[in-house]
Design a protein around this motif. Sequence first.
Motif, short mmCIF file in Angstrom:
data_model
loop_
_atom_site.label_atom_id
_atom_site.label_comp_id
_atom_site.label_asym_id
_atom_site.label_seq_id
_atom_site.Cartn_x
_atom_site.Cartn_y
_atom_site.Cartn_z
N VAL A 47 -6.92 3.22 -4.81
CA VAL A 47 -7.87 3.00 -2.71
C VAL A 47 -9.07 3.88 -2.78
O VAL A 47 -8.59 4.93 -2.82
CB VAL A 47 -7.83 2.64 -1.96
N CYS A 52 -2.68 5.27 -3.06
CA CYS A 52 -3.96 6.08 -2.20
C CYS A 52 -3.97 7.55 -1.79
O CYS A 52 -2.96 7.96 -0.87
CB CYS A 52 -4.96 5.02 -1.18
N HIS A 91 -1.19 -1.24 -4.79
CA HIS A 91 -2.70 0.27 -4.34
C HIS A 91 -2.58 0.74 -3.37
O HIS A 91 -1.28 0.86 -2.66
CB HIS A 91 -3.63 -0.50 -2.69
N CYS A 116 -1.46 -0.01 -11.33
CA CYS A 116 -1.72 -0.36 -9.80
C CYS A 116 -2.84 0.04 -9.71
O CYS A 116 -4.12 0.30 -10.38
CB CYS A 116 -1.23 1.29 -9.32
N ARG A 117 -3.57 -0.15 -8.24
CA ARG A 117 -5.04 -0.15 -8.44
C ARG A 117 -5.12 0.50 -7.27
O ARG A 117 -4.38 0.80 -5.47
CB ARG A 117 -5.46 -1.56 -7.64
N LEU A 168 0.40 -1.40 -0.47
CA LEU A 168 -0.22 0.30 0.00
C LEU A 168 0.42 1.47 0.22
O LEU A 168 1.58 1.58 1.13
CB LEU A 168 -1.02 -0.16 1.10
N VAL A 215 -10.74 -3.70 1.63
CA VAL A 215 -9.77 -3.97 0.80
C VAL A 215 -8.60 -4.63 1.00
O VAL A 215 -8.66 -5.82 0.31
CB VAL A 215 -9.06 -2.31 0.62
#
Length: 465
Positions: A267, A245, A243, A264-265, A198, A288
């Motif tokens: 959030v 954010c 992830h 990437c993902r 993350l 998540v």
Amino acid sequence: MNQENHMSMKRFETITFERETGNYHTFRPISCVARPYQKIEDSFPPVVGTKTCGYPPQNALGVMVFAEPRYAMAEPEEGDTPAQPNDYGESKRLCPQVVGDRDPSVIIRIGTCTTEIVKMDPEGTAPRMEAEVGVPTVVARANGSDYASTQGEDTVLAAMAHRCAEHSVAAGEGRDPARVGPPSEPPKVVPGETNPPLVLFGSLPSMVASQPSLELKRHSVQVSGWLPAQRYTDLPPLGAGVHVCGVNPFPSRTATTPMRRRKCRSVGAPFPIGPDGTRARIEKICPVFGIRPIGLRERESKVWEGLKDYLKSVRGKSVFSMGDNPSEASPARFLIGCGTIVYEIGTPYMDKRYQAAEPAPLREASRDMRIPVPRIVEKPDNYDQIQRMRESQPDPAVTGMANANPSEARGIDTKWSVEFTSAQIHGFANARDVLQSVTRSLRRSDMGDPGWTDMVSRDNDPTLQ
């Protein structure tokens, strides 16, 4: 009667988005050198432009008598512009001197309106300069055609995202390191093991950046890195299974770069401004990774209890946010949760995909406090908005620097919107700083002090009659 109750409740649940055709009244994006400067301690930003372009970085950095400014100006000459316009000659003279004096780990070359008007190619000359001086050189265009001053920082962070190393998938993790099992299930975190990577992005000072990381760590979510990192060499790897954010409402370009370029993902979570936003953010992030947060409501209640002295000062007061950068919605949501009436939230632009998680907490705060949801006006018309502000007569108005002094001269207390982008307001521990900033002008008004800007004689000003 039931219909009246229904219409009354609708005021607390419906957010009205409007878009006007006003100009962008904002501080120049060149000021973006200040925030990465605070975060990346060994960076150095040469600004390519004219002498006039040097004033915004000076103001943004808060250069004092005892503080030496850590930036430089590369001023192109007439000979740099004809035929093949470039700033290579001036940069070649400046950058080796910077490397010798400062030994930076990264050089962030900030482009200005000058580089855009004469069609310079800083991206083309940067690799050549990087090879000569032996220091990584990142190019960021922070010209005056951007929407807001914060967009300059967004450009810098997006450029740095391209320089992050590639995240490698460990052996045995299958097709996606962020998932174990069917694609519809969240990743399962075994106790004692770390969660999938993350990365949080946003230029926060190290002392402030530790707060979001520690709050997530309380709920067994490990933050693997920050963009930008404290040192350029510590930039986090990005890639499939990572992830990302954001912690600020404005770096939307930075949010899309890791997704499009590195798979990437993202959030989507509210921003950690105020105890309500911090709690809602953790509640979004933990699921998540297959984690159920525990004790968040109790933690939030304790923070609200510690703010009760300030809540007495802001409850029942009113605020009007004119809109100078895309950060207005989150502090406004927090103030509504404190019992403050927010008439309008102006913003130069609003990325509804990146800020998709903000409207729900805003509606929730309005419903809980029985306060109408404010209208959100994108790219507000300056003249019309000033008329609306004078009609509503807010206690303080959150404005840009261009409108602060004229508003003060007309009897409206103001707060600079740039204070909310530079102050330490993130996380549970820093919620008090937001209220301190707002109540400072309220206390001044209650004591009968009109402020230093109200030196204009109102009796002689025909616009005030």
